[in-house]
Design a protein around this motif. Structure first.
Motif, PDB file in Angstrom:
ATOM      1  N   LEU A 260       0.817  -1.210   0.000  1.00  0.00           N
ATOM      2  CA  LEU A 260       0.000   0.000   0.000  1.00  0.00           C
ATOM      3  C   LEU A 260       0.854   1.265   0.000  1.00  0.00           C
ATOM      4  CD1 LEU A 260      -2.724  -1.076   2.608  1.00  0.00           C
ATOM      5  CD2 LEU A 260      -2.975  -0.943   0.110  1.00  0.00           C
ATOM      6  N   ALA A 261       2.021   1.214   0.661  1.00  0.00           N
ATOM      7  CA  ALA A 261       2.880   2.395   0.743  1.00  0.00           C
ATOM      8  C   ALA A 261       3.722   2.599  -0.517  1.00  0.00           C
ATOM      9  CB  ALA A 261       3.803   2.284   1.962  1.00  0.00           C
ATOM     10  N   ALA A 262       3.997   1.521  -1.249  1.00  0.00           N
ATOM     11  CA  ALA A 262       4.942   1.587  -2.374  1.00  0.00           C
ATOM     12  C   ALA A 262       4.569   2.619  -3.444  1.00  0.00           C
ATOM     13  CB  ALA A 262       5.104   0.193  -2.988  1.00  0.00           C
ATOM     14  N   PRO A 263       3.322   2.693  -3.923  1.00  0.00           N
ATOM     15  CA  PRO A 263       3.020   3.679  -4.977  1.00  0.00           C
ATOM     16  C   PRO A 263       3.210   5.127  -4.548  1.00  0.00           C
ATOM     17  CG  PRO A 263       1.304   1.998  -4.843  1.00  0.00           C
ATOM     18  CD  PRO A 263       2.162   1.844  -3.629  1.00  0.00           C
ATOM     19  N   PHE A 264       3.297   5.360  -3.248  1.00  0.00           N
ATOM     20  CA  PHE A 264       3.514   6.715  -2.738  1.00  0.00           C
ATOM     21  C   PHE A 264       4.981   6.945  -2.349  1.00  0.00           C
ATOM     22  CE2 PHE A 264      -0.886   5.568  -1.935  1.00  0.00           C
ATOM     23  CZ  PHE A 264      -1.559   6.622  -2.537  1.00  0.00           C
ATOM     24  N   GLY A 265       5.851   5.983  -2.726  1.00  0.00           N
ATOM     25  CA  GLY A 265       7.289   6.147  -2.535  1.00  0.00           C
ATOM     26  C   GLY A 265       7.888   5.399  -1.375  1.00  0.00           C
ATOM     27  N   GLY A 266       7.095   4.624  -0.628  1.00  0.00           N
ATOM     28  CA  GLY A 266       7.632   3.882   0.514  1.00  0.00           C
ATOM     29  C   GLY A 266       8.266   2.580   0.076  1.00  0.00           C
ATOM     30  N   HIS A 267       9.462   2.272   0.585  1.00  0.00           N
ATOM     31  CA  HIS A 267      10.178   1.092   0.088  1.00  0.00           C
ATOM     32  C   HIS A 267       9.746  -0.197   0.787  1.00  0.00           C
ATOM     33  CE1 HIS A 267      12.540   2.398   3.543  1.00  0.00           C
ATOM     34  NE2 HIS A 267      13.177   1.255   3.555  1.00  0.00           N
ATOM     35  N   ALA A 268       9.620  -0.216   2.115  1.00  0.00           N
ATOM     36  CA  ALA A 268       9.180  -1.439   2.808  1.00  0.00           C
ATOM     37  C   ALA A 268       9.013  -1.164   4.294  1.00  0.00           C
ATOM     38  CB  ALA A 268      10.184  -2.574   2.603  1.00  0.00           C
TER      39      ALA A 268
END
Length: 392
Positions: A260-268
């Motif tokens: 859920l965080a990845a498309p907003f730039g969160g890696h993991a």
């Protein structure tokens, strides 16, 4: 459930969130920037990670009634910082983040993948992590050489406070960084107006791109270091404090929030280790059955920090980059020393670990694939060749 709330677990939750955020957010910003994120995208990624790990902490802790703390992948961010820009830019990196998240989910629900990750020789996984961290751990020395008046206070604060209480060493270095920024750095005329404008939470949606180089150069190494250096130690900390829960579902849930965080730039995001020890210990509450609120409160304050990510990123961007790298490097020295000891402890794997470390630390990329992958590949080759039957 509400009867279990106490001032003690509230305080420990605040402390856990403060230490978890202050000690490594510089590593996250450095890592996202290194793989091509703009300042706005880096701020968005920091916000997405903070909110994801906050919500995940609250959900898992209240659901299981265990102090399950969640953190962003600090070793993963360090990996990004040494990987450098990839062909295709940040959208390719985001595609790799999504692949990593999917692999974590699969690892949680499909046991063969979990066993495959566990089968990677621990000395080689630690050697790869040590090679990744080496460059950033040199940054404090470079900062002092760049400007002793700016770099030395940061290092001295870390040293002095660390001798008193190691937990507050990196937050003290961060405070010293802020002080030298205010006193020793000349701000542009529009600095304060830009800071005021950054109070609004940043949201940057990045359309991912999927490439082979992104998969092998970022996605797979990010998955390996997150599992080996964060998720597996995180379950060990829970077990050490007598919280026995199947790790697979926990891994899967962290993978979902990473996705859920990845498309907003969160890696993991992943299970925390050091922060978990704070929330699962006696200081959180005398009764082990009531300590879960410490992790839940920590999640609340992670979310509040995430909403200030734009302001934090804007302030950091005003500093010479070597200073924020110095704070990041100081935050990683403990992880570096631990990984080096674990990598070279086993004499039978020492040569393979050395090859892994050196190839990774060299930072060379081939075919657009980062050195971490090649380091692990080279080390695995040496490791298995050394065990090949020598028949005369």
């Amino acid at each position: 459930m509400l009867r279990d709330i106490s001032a003690q677990n509230l305080f420990m939750g605040i402390l856990a969130a403060f230490v978890g955020s202050a000690s490594s957010f510089a590593v996250v910003l450095q890592g996202l920037s290194a793989v091509g994120a703009t300042p706005d995208q880096a701020a968005s990624g920091l916000m997405a990670l903070s909110i994801a790990m906050g919500l995940c902490s609250i959900l898992l802790s209240l659901r299981t009634r265990m102090p399950i703390s969640i953190a962003w992948s600090t070793p993963g961010a360090a990996l990004l910082a040494t990987s450098g820009a990839i062909e295709g830019g940040f959208p390719v990196a985001v595609g790799a983040f999504i692949i990593c998240a999917i692999l974590i989910i699969i690892c949680g629900i499909w046991k063969p993948l979990g066993r495959a990750v566990a089968a990677i020789p621990a000395p080689l996984a630690n050697a790869m992590l040590a090679g990744v961290l080496l460059g950033l751990c040199l940054a404090p020395i470079k900062a002092v050489a760049f400007d002793p008046l700016l770099g030395l206070p940061i290092v001295i604060a870390w040293l002095v406070v660390g001798r008193i209480n190691r937990l507050f060493a990196v937050p003290a270095a961060l405070l010293a960084f802020i002080i030298v920024m205010v006193i020793g750095v000349e701000f542009p005329d529009n600095a304060f107006s830009s800071l005021s404008a950054s109070i609004i939470p940043p949201v940057e949606f990045v359309i991912p791109q999927f490439t082979f180089a992104g998969l092998v150069g970022i996605g797979l190494p990010l998955f390996i270091v997150t599992m080996a250096s964060q998720n597996i130690p995180g379950t060990a900390v829970l077990r050490a404090n007598n919280y026995d829960t199947p790790p697979g579902p926990l891994f899967a849930v962290t993978g979902v929030f990473s996705l859920l965080a990845a498309p907003f730039g969160g890696h993991a995001v992943n299970l925390a280790a050091i922060i978990a020890a704070l929330c699962a210990g006696e200081d959180a509450h005398p009764d082990p059955k009531k300590r879960y609120w410490a992790a839940a409160f920590g999640g609340v304050f992670y979310i509040l920090f995430g909403l200030l990510a734009g302001l934090v990123t804007a302030f950091v961007s005003l500093a010479p980059s070597i200073l924020i790298e110095a704070v990041a490097g100081l935050a990683l020295i403990g992880a570096f020393s631990g990984s080096v000891v674990a990598a070279f402890k086993d004499e039978t794997a020492r040569e393979a670990a050395a090859v892994t470390f050196l190839v990774t630390a060299a930072g060379l990329s081939f075919f657009g694939i980062s050195g971490a992958f090649w380091g692990l590949l080279a080390g695995m080759a040496v490791y298995f060749l050394s065990r090949w039957p020598n028949r005369k």
